[in-house]
Design a protein around this motif. Sequence first.
Motif, PDB file in Angstrom:
ATOM      1  N   THR A  54      38.120  46.905  -1.024  1.00  0.00           N
ATOM      2  CA  THR A  54      38.615  46.104  -0.008  1.00  0.00           C
ATOM      3  C   THR A  54      40.040  45.737  -0.272  1.00  0.00           C
ATOM      4  N   ILE A  55      40.774  45.710   1.078  1.00  0.00           N
ATOM      5  CA  ILE A  55      42.071  45.371   1.227  1.00  0.00           C
ATOM      6  C   ILE A  55      42.444  43.939   1.913  1.00  0.00           C
ATOM      7  N   THR A  56      43.009  43.070   1.174  1.00  0.00           N
ATOM      8  CA  THR A  56      43.211  41.948   1.729  1.00  0.00           C
ATOM      9  C   THR A  56      44.825  41.702   1.914  1.00  0.00           C
ATOM     10  N   VAL A  57      45.218  41.170   3.065  1.00  0.00           N
ATOM     11  CA  VAL A  57      46.780  40.887   3.241  1.00  0.00           C
ATOM     12  C   VAL A  57      46.960  39.572   3.472  1.00  0.00           C
ATOM     13  N   GLY A  58      47.537  38.612   2.431  1.00  0.00           N
ATOM     14  CA  GLY A  58      47.984  39.270   1.089  1.00  0.00           C
ATOM     15  C   GLY A  58      47.565  38.407   0.137  1.00  0.00           C
ATOM     16  N   SER A  59      48.313  38.354  -1.042  1.00  0.00           N
ATOM     17  CA  SER A  59      47.699  37.382  -2.193  1.00  0.00           C
ATOM     18  C   SER A  59      47.807  36.010  -1.704  1.00  0.00           C
TER      19      SER A  59
ATOM     20  N   ALA B 266      42.637  35.238   7.054  1.00  0.00           N
ATOM     21  CA  ALA B 266      43.220  36.461   6.436  1.00  0.00           C
ATOM     22  C   ALA B 266      42.877  37.552   7.089  1.00  0.00           C
ATOM     23  N   ALA B 267      43.660  38.630   6.783  1.00  0.00           N
ATOM     24  CA  ALA B 267      43.366  40.096   7.451  1.00  0.00           C
ATOM     25  C   ALA B 267      42.570  40.683   6.225  1.00  0.00           C
ATOM     26  N   LYS B 268      41.350  41.291   6.409  1.00  0.00           N
ATOM     27  CA  LYS B 268      40.518  41.704   5.125  1.00  0.00           C
ATOM     28  C   LYS B 268      39.862  42.854   5.979  1.00  0.00           C
ATOM     29  N   VAL B 269      39.754  43.997   5.182  1.00  0.00           N
ATOM     30  CA  VAL B 269      39.147  45.184   5.612  1.00  0.00           C
ATOM     31  C   VAL B 269      38.470  45.984   4.496  1.00  0.00           C
ATOM     32  N   THR B 270      37.283  46.309   4.441  1.00  0.00           N
ATOM     33  CA  THR B 270      36.365  47.005   3.405  1.00  0.00           C
ATOM     34  C   THR B 270      36.090  48.451   4.019  1.00  0.00           C
ATOM     35  N   PHE B 271      36.678  49.346   3.257  1.00  0.00           N
ATOM     36  CA  PHE B 271      36.323  50.625   3.366  1.00  0.00           C
ATOM     37  C   PHE B 271      35.148  51.160   2.641  1.00  0.00           C
ATOM     38  N   ARG B 272      34.326  51.950   3.037  1.00  0.00           N
ATOM     39  CA  ARG B 272      33.423  52.512   2.034  1.00  0.00           C
ATOM     40  C   ARG B 272      33.746  54.077   2.018  1.00  0.00           C
ATOM     41  N   ILE B 273      34.216  54.528   0.813  1.00  0.00           N
ATOM     42  CA  ILE B 273      35.050  55.759   0.777  1.00  0.00           C
ATOM     43  C   ILE B 273      34.326  56.710  -0.373  1.00  0.00           C
ATOM     44  N   GLU B 274      34.512  58.033  -0.543  1.00  0.00           N
ATOM     45  CA  GLU B 274      34.444  58.578  -1.851  1.00  0.00           C
ATOM     46  C   GLU B 274      35.408  59.543  -2.066  1.00  0.00           C
TER      47      GLU B 274
ATOM     48  N   HIS C 133      52.648  39.452   2.540  1.00  0.00           N
ATOM     49  CA  HIS C 133      52.369  40.748   3.210  1.00  0.00           C
ATOM     50  C   HIS C 133      52.106  41.932   2.264  1.00  0.00           C
ATOM     51  N   ILE C 134      52.341  41.769   1.135  1.00  0.00           N
ATOM     52  CA  ILE C 134      51.682  43.071   0.233  1.00  0.00           C
ATOM     53  C   ILE C 134      50.281  42.959  -0.009  1.00  0.00           C
ATOM     54  N   PRO C 135      49.701  44.218   0.426  1.00  0.00           N
ATOM     55  CA  PRO C 135      48.159  44.325   0.376  1.00  0.00           C
ATOM     56  C   PRO C 135      47.613  44.324  -0.882  1.00  0.00           C
ATOM     57  N   VAL C 136      46.364  43.568  -1.070  1.00  0.00           N
ATOM     58  CA  VAL C 136      45.698  43.077  -2.299  1.00  0.00           C
ATOM     59  C   VAL C 136      44.541  44.143  -2.453  1.00  0.00           C
ATOM     60  N   ILE C 137      44.489  45.230  -3.409  1.00  0.00           N
ATOM     61  CA  ILE C 137      43.448  46.058  -3.232  1.00  0.00           C
ATOM     62  C   ILE C 137      42.621  45.999  -4.221  1.00  0.00           C
ATOM     63  N   GLU C 138      41.262  45.649  -4.034  1.00  0.00           N
ATOM     64  CA  GLU C 138      40.010  45.593  -4.711  1.00  0.00           C
ATOM     65  C   GLU C 138      39.240  46.891  -4.940  1.00  0.00           C
ATOM     66  N   ALA C 139      39.072  47.261  -5.995  1.00  0.00           N
ATOM     67  CA  ALA C 139      38.366  48.499  -6.147  1.00  0.00           C
ATOM     68  C   ALA C 139      37.659  48.833  -7.573  1.00  0.00           C
ATOM     69  N   PRO C 140      36.707  49.604  -7.766  1.00  0.00           N
ATOM     70  CA  PRO C 140      36.442  49.995  -8.998  1.00  0.00           C
ATOM     71  C   PRO C 140      37.466  50.486  -9.987  1.00  0.00           C
TER      72      PRO C 140
ATOM     73  N   ASN D 166      45.806  57.491  -7.505  1.00  0.00           N
ATOM     74  CA  ASN D 166      46.184  55.900  -6.940  1.00  0.00           C
ATOM     75  C   ASN D 166      45.544  55.859  -5.621  1.00  0.00           C
ATOM     76  N   LEU D 167      45.029  54.588  -5.416  1.00  0.00           N
ATOM     77  CA  LEU D 167      44.693  54.148  -4.163  1.00  0.00           C
ATOM     78  C   LEU D 167      46.149  53.540  -3.326  1.00  0.00           C
ATOM     79  N   HIS D 168      46.317  53.721  -2.078  1.00  0.00           N
ATOM     80  CA  HIS D 168      47.572  53.246  -1.708  1.00  0.00           C
ATOM     81  C   HIS D 168      47.172  52.451  -0.519  1.00  0.00           C
ATOM     82  N   ALA D 169      47.482  51.324  -0.280  1.00  0.00           N
ATOM     83  CA  ALA D 169      47.109  50.500   0.879  1.00  0.00           C
ATOM     84  C   ALA D 169      48.553  50.351   1.656  1.00  0.00           C
ATOM     85  N   VAL D 170      48.494  50.346   3.235  1.00  0.00           N
ATOM     86  CA  VAL D 170      49.532  50.087   3.713  1.00  0.00           C
ATOM     87  C   VAL D 170      49.182  49.331   4.895  1.00  0.00           C
ATOM     88  N   GLU D 171      50.130  48.192   5.453  1.00  0.00           N
ATOM     89  CA  GLU D 171      49.659  47.415   6.491  1.00  0.00           C
ATOM     90  C   GLU D 171      50.941  47.196   7.234  1.00  0.00           C
TER      91      GLU D 171
END
Length: 163
Positions: free
Chosen positions: A45-50, A85-93, A26-33, A126-131
């Motif tokens: 990219t946020i994946t639930v979970g590891s 898996a539940a996986k979402v990629t956000f393109r943000i700035e 359940h704890i989201p995994v955050i992939e980011a530069p 911080n990036l903060h992911a919530v699911e």
Amino acid sequence: MTTTGTEEKVNKPLDPANLTEGEKKHIPVIEAPETVTAGEPFEVTITVGSIPHVMEEKHFIEWIELYLHNKLIGRKELSPSGEKAAKVTFRIEADEALIAIKEIETCRVRGVNICGNCGEKSVITNLHAVEKCNVHGVWESYRQIEVMSGEEKEEGKKCVWKA
Ligand SMILES: [Fe+2]
């Protein structure tokens, strides 16, 4: 107690150093530069979970939200898909204003790094992911990210904020 915009209670792992299988699902995994530049898009990219969480009719991840420096950046509604898996990629700035905001918040404790040569600024935030799982509730995670100013470099200026 930490809450999200939905005001729902966020689950906390009992022992963060020794996650249970259920917590890992359940704890989201955050992939980011590790470092980004304000004004330049990047992907998170946020994946639930590891351990991948199921996306079945009766048990699935309902939504994933991403915050940057406490500001909601994106929210994706999900539905049962049968995917593994539940996986979402956000393109943000990151907004250039984030540098100034952080400067005001934390300058006294050196929250802003300023290069002595070129004056370029960066802040650590911080990036903060919530699911939300429809059965097991709301879970979150954080990942540190450094935001470099995208503004023109200039002669190094000293911080004028005084304690
Ligand atoms: Fe679940």
